[in-house]
Design an enzyme around this catalytic site. Structure first.
Site, PDB file in Angstrom:
ATOM      1  N   GLU A  16       3.399  -7.873   7.629  1.00 34.80           N
ATOM      2  CA  GLU A  16       2.111  -8.442   7.248  1.00 34.80           C
ATOM      3  C   GLU A  16       2.190  -9.550   6.206  1.00 34.80           C
ATOM      4  O   GLU A  16       1.508  -9.497   5.175  1.00 34.80           O
ATOM      5  CB  GLU A  16       1.172  -7.332   6.771  1.00 34.80           C
ATOM      6  CG  GLU A  16       0.901  -6.303   7.848  1.00 34.80           C
ATOM      7  CD  GLU A  16      -0.356  -5.487   7.598  1.00 34.80           C
ATOM      8  OE1 GLU A  16      -0.787  -5.404   6.446  1.00 34.80           O
ATOM      9  OE2 GLU A  16      -0.897  -4.952   8.580  1.00 34.80           O
ATOM     10  N   ASP A  60       0.821  -1.201   0.000  1.00 39.65           N
ATOM     11  CA  ASP A  60       0.000   0.000   0.000  1.00 39.65           C
ATOM     12  C   ASP A  60       0.864   1.263   0.000  1.00 39.65           C
ATOM     13  O   ASP A  60       0.766   2.094   0.890  1.00 39.65           O
ATOM     14  CB  ASP A  60      -0.904  -0.052   1.252  1.00 39.65           C
ATOM     15  CG  ASP A  60      -1.832   1.136   1.369  1.00 39.65           C
ATOM     16  OD1 ASP A  60      -2.274   1.641   0.329  1.00 39.65           O
ATOM     17  OD2 ASP A  60      -2.113   1.554   2.511  1.00 39.65           O
ATOM     18  N   TYR A 118      -6.377  -2.830  13.106  1.00 45.75           N
ATOM     19  CA  TYR A 118      -7.280  -1.792  12.592  1.00 45.75           C
ATOM     20  C   TYR A 118      -8.705  -2.011  13.054  1.00 45.75           C
ATOM     21  O   TYR A 118      -9.643  -1.750  12.316  1.00 45.75           O
ATOM     22  CB  TYR A 118      -7.164  -1.754  11.057  1.00 45.75           C
ATOM     23  CG  TYR A 118      -5.839  -1.165  10.610  1.00 45.75           C
ATOM     24  CD1 TYR A 118      -5.682   0.208  10.517  1.00 45.75           C
ATOM     25  CD2 TYR A 118      -4.743  -1.977  10.331  1.00 45.75           C
ATOM     26  CE1 TYR A 118      -4.468   0.763  10.140  1.00 45.75           C
ATOM     27  CE2 TYR A 118      -3.524  -1.430   9.951  1.00 45.75           C
ATOM     28  CZ  TYR A 118      -3.393  -0.057   9.858  1.00 45.75           C
ATOM     29  OH  TYR A 118      -2.200   0.503   9.500  1.00 45.75           O
ATOM     30  N   GLU A 146       1.152  -0.775  14.072  1.00 46.00           N
ATOM     31  CA  GLU A 146       0.305   0.102  13.251  1.00 46.00           C
ATOM     32  C   GLU A 146      -1.087   0.126  13.861  1.00 46.00           C
ATOM     33  O   GLU A 146      -1.639  -0.919  14.207  1.00 46.00           O
ATOM     34  CB  GLU A 146       0.155  -0.416  11.811  1.00 46.00           C
ATOM     35  CG  GLU A 146       1.367  -0.267  10.936  1.00 46.00           C
ATOM     36  CD  GLU A 146       1.127  -0.770   9.502  1.00 46.00           C
ATOM     37  OE1 GLU A 146      -0.047  -0.844   9.066  1.00 46.00           O
ATOM     38  OE2 GLU A 146       2.118  -1.102   8.840  1.00 46.00           O
TER      39      GLU A 146
HETATM   40  C1  GCB Z   1      -1.212  -2.053   6.800  1.00 44.55           C
HETATM   41  C2  GCB Z   1       0.068  -1.982   6.071  1.00 44.55           C
HETATM   42  C3  GCB Z   1       0.393  -0.583   5.602  1.00 44.55           C
HETATM   43  C4  GCB Z   1      -0.860   0.074   5.060  1.00 44.55           C
HETATM   44  C5  GCB Z   1      -1.877   0.134   6.167  1.00 44.55           C
HETATM   45  C6  GCB Z   1      -3.191   0.773   5.721  1.00 44.55           C
HETATM   46  O1  GCB Z   1      -1.481  -2.932   7.554  1.00 44.55           O
HETATM   47  O2  GCB Z   1       1.144  -2.499   6.812  1.00 44.55           O
HETATM   48  O3  GCB Z   1       1.392  -0.650   4.627  1.00 44.55           O
HETATM   49  O4  GCB Z   1      -0.610   1.328   4.525  1.00 44.55           O
HETATM   50  O5  GCB Z   1      -2.161  -1.140   6.606  1.00 44.55           O
HETATM   51  O6  GCB Z   1      -3.342   1.979   5.839  1.00 44.55           O
HETATM   52  O7  GCB Z   1      -4.052   0.053   5.233  1.00 44.55           O
END
Ligand code: GCB
Length: 671
Positions: A484, A245, A548, A584
């Site tokens: 990931e 991403d 997330y 993250e």
């Molecule tokens: C993740 C990835 C990261 C993405 C992020 C997202 O888990 O490690 O590279 O940018 O999510 O914002 O979806």
């Protein structure tokens, strides 16, 4: 005495096979728990094998191969050292960055047509820089392109060994000097060096040509989107199609240098390890020469100077620093170290670097810096800026460190690739704790064995090069071998795939063992995806996870997201008993978008999302760190999930203005 590294709490695989973070992965029974001690003492480090292989019962945890000596193990095996070139009275550096000639080669005809001598239709391009934001026809171009320039080599370098060093060419590069192919390299973000002593002319301009291409091919690391898809972003099928991403910026991303070293003898590599004994620091220094030098030298650290005696090109010395100032974010004190080769009273080569005396250790579920528990506060970042793309941008780095300090961060992760060497030097100097990551993002173990084997070879190469490059930085406190990786669909969306999970297990055991073979002074980790393969964490020293809840899952439902996070953190702790870092967490936030109701995409939602995660973590003493995703907004490919081709999870905008979340973090962190 504080050991340099105490890595404890090694858990093996777990019999309950549930994806991490999936709602029903609540109970996971630890079936085997091992403790091992990898201890480096000052006395033990030089000369004795100081790594104790961990007990290895049912084959679920990789053995740590016995290092020869720890200092040897940190030195790059069988290859030239990657010491950052430096100018002093005996060595020279000429930065040949600047404006180069550039040409795209979509037909791949350049090599046949000898473009390494002259480009038929060049246009100017800056080095370092990505090519993508500069020319509209090159925006999404990932094929072959050529760089060329001419340069004089100073006649005063005659008699020295001369090298060309490319800081980062993303992804595949070939280098010609005066028409001769002198180097080939795979993998962006890491430097490579060619000995060009015999190729250069001192009486006329020398033609340097570099071809670079950034095709997204399945066997590469990061991999291109293969037949099975792959990577989180692959789900969103963006353009250009990647397994990750962020925008696949391409080009010569870091400076191109010429440098010279004395012909014989010359220092090839310096490796430094530090330990703490009471109030004293002990700095172990290993110097290798480019040949089998068997003479004398000296090492000066701060005000202390001691002799070095070389045998077969190697010398080692432990230097004690009484009542040392230990390096930390609060006091990033660096001691100047110079090693010198001597013949009689003459210095024949010398190299200097700054040394931070500090230890990193793991004890149970705690991450220790200098023997004290430490909590990482900070971000995942990117090297990303308008126009320069992923090209080295020192003003941005200086601003970023200023903002990291302003917001009260003490740490960041080099997501998702090694960052510029200058950034690492600044982290040493300014006192930031860095999780240093190889470019292994977008790995998907549902691919064929053949593709996985190619990726493994490449990932190992990147790991070796990264450790060779960054081993002496006190700021690097941990290596991360992947971001990931997938052994099935993420977010617990599909059935588990036993074959893919087993392939990943083999792959990561090897990377883990190699990282510790090369460096027994830092923990090694893997950053796991939400709903990914939990068992892979059992291999590593620290559990790092990206979560997330409240964004990709439980969207708009922050309370549910918090509950899911709390539940999973407790489970992970119970299962592994290791330090846990959320590497993250965050949600996309359009700057300037507000609402009184806390709604996704608003600045209010970002604040509440981050607040929830931080509060859950603060209640858990085993949490070793919280890294917000992301430090700043950054460019991605185009796709329905990425407005304006951007990831808006930054707490700063792409031009580094604070969103509400930045002020919120500052109110929590900068006290
Ligand atoms: C993740 C990835 C990261 C993405 C992020 C997202 O888990 O490690 O590279 O940018 O999510 O914002 O979806």
């Amino acid at each position: 005495m504080v050991p340099a590294v105490v890595l404890k709490g090694k858990d093996g695989m777990h019999s309950t096979r549930k994806p991490e973070g999936s709602p029903s992965s609540l109970r996971v029974d630890p079936v085997s728990r091992r403790d091992f001690l990898s201890r480096t003492t000052m006395a033990g480090a030089v000369g004795a094998a100081a790594t104790k292989a961990l007990a290895h019962g049912d084959g679920d945890v990789p053995p740590k191969p016995a290092a020869t000596t720890p200092l040897e193990s940190l030195a790059a095996p069988g290859r030239a050292g990657l010491l950052f070139p430096q100018q002093n009275t005996l060595r020279n550096v000429l930065d040949i960055s600047g404006i180069w000639d550039f040409q795209l080669d979509p037909q791949e005809e350049g090599e046949d047509k000898r473009w390494f001598q002259a480009l038929p239709a060049p246009r100017p391009i800056p080095v370092p820089c990505s090519w993508n934001d500069l020319f509209d026809d090159a925006r999404d171009y990932l094929g072959l392109a050529w760089y060329r320039r001419e340069t004089y080599v100073p006649p005063s370098w005659r008699g020295q060994r001369i090298f060309l060093r490319v800081g980062s060419a993303n992804y595949a590069a070939k280098v010609w000097v005066n028409g001769d192919l002198v180097a080939e390299h795979l993998g962006g973000h890491l430097p490579f060096v060619a000995d060009i002593t015999k190729r250069v002319s001192f009486t006329k301009g020398n033609v340097i040509a570099i071809s670079v291409e950034n095709k997204q091919l399945p066997g590469r690391v990061p991999p291109g989107a293969g037949p099975g898809g792959g990577g989180v972003a692959g789900l969103m099928a963006g353009f250009p199609l990647t397994t990750y991403d962020f925008f696949p910026y391409a080009g010569l991303h870091r400076p191109v240098l010429l440098y010279s070293v004395p012909a014989h003898p010359s220092i090839d590599d310096v490796t430094v390890k530090t330990t703490i004994e009471g109030r004293d620091g002990v700095v172990m220094v290993r110097v290798t020469t480019a040949d089998t030098y068997a003479g004398k030298g000296r090492v000066r650290l701060g005000g202390t100077e001691t002799m070095l005696t070389f045998q077969a090109g190697t010398a080692e010395k432990a230097v004690r620093v009484p009542s040392a100032r230990f390096w930390s974010p609060q006091d990033p004190h660096l001691y100047p170290l110079t090693v010198t080769l001597t013949q009689g009273s003459h210095a024949v080569d010398s190299y200097s670097l700054d040394v931070g005396i500090r230890t990193v250790a793991i004890s149970g579920d705690q991450l220790l810096l200098n023997g004290q528990p430490v909590q990482l506060r900070g971000f995942g970042k990117h090297e990303d800026f308008p126009l320069s793309g992923r090209g080295q941008n020192l003003p941005v780095w200086i601003r970023d460190y200023e903002l990291l300090r302003w917001v009260g961060a003490n740490s960041y992760r080099t997501s998702h690739y090694p960052y510029a060497e200058e950034a690492m030097q600044l982290a040493d100097r300014l006192g930031f704790l860095v999780i240093n990551e190889i470019p292994a993002v977008g790995l998907d173990f549902r691919e064929s064995d053949e593709v996985t084997a190619q990726r493994q070879t490449q990932a190992l190469q990147e790991l070796r090069e990264l450790i060779a490059r960054d081993k002496n930085h006190p700021s690097t406190i941990m290596w991360n071998v992947a971001n990931e990786p997938l052994g099935g669909l993420p977010l617990g969306l599909g059935p588990r795939d036993a074959r893919a999970e087993a392939a990943g297990m083999t792959f990561f055991r090897e990377l883990y063992a190699e990282a510790h073979r090369l460096d027994d002074t830092r923990p090694v980790t893997l950053v796991g995806v939400q709903g990914g393969v939990k068992e892979w964490h059992g291999i590593f020293d620290v559990v790092c996870i990206n979560r997330y809840y409240g964004w990709y899952t439980q969207p708009g439902q922050l309370e549910l997201g918090r509950q899911a996070l709390a539940r999973e953190l407790d489970e992970l702790h119970q299962t592994f008993g290791k330090p846990i870092i959320v590497a993250e967490f965050g949600g996309d936030t359009i700057p300037g978008t507000h609402n009184t109701a806390v709604e996704m995409w608003t600045e209010e939602y970002q604040v509440e999302f981050l607040r929830g995660f931080l509060e859950i973590a603060a209640q858990r003493p085993f949490m070793a760190g919280m890294h917000v995703w992301a430090f700043a907004d950054f460019k991605t490919g185009q796709g329905t999930g990425r407005a304006e081709g951007m990831n808006f999870k930054g707490v700063f905008t792409r031009d580094r203005r604070p969103k509400m979340a930045a002020h919120f973090l500052r109110s929590r962190w900068a006290q």
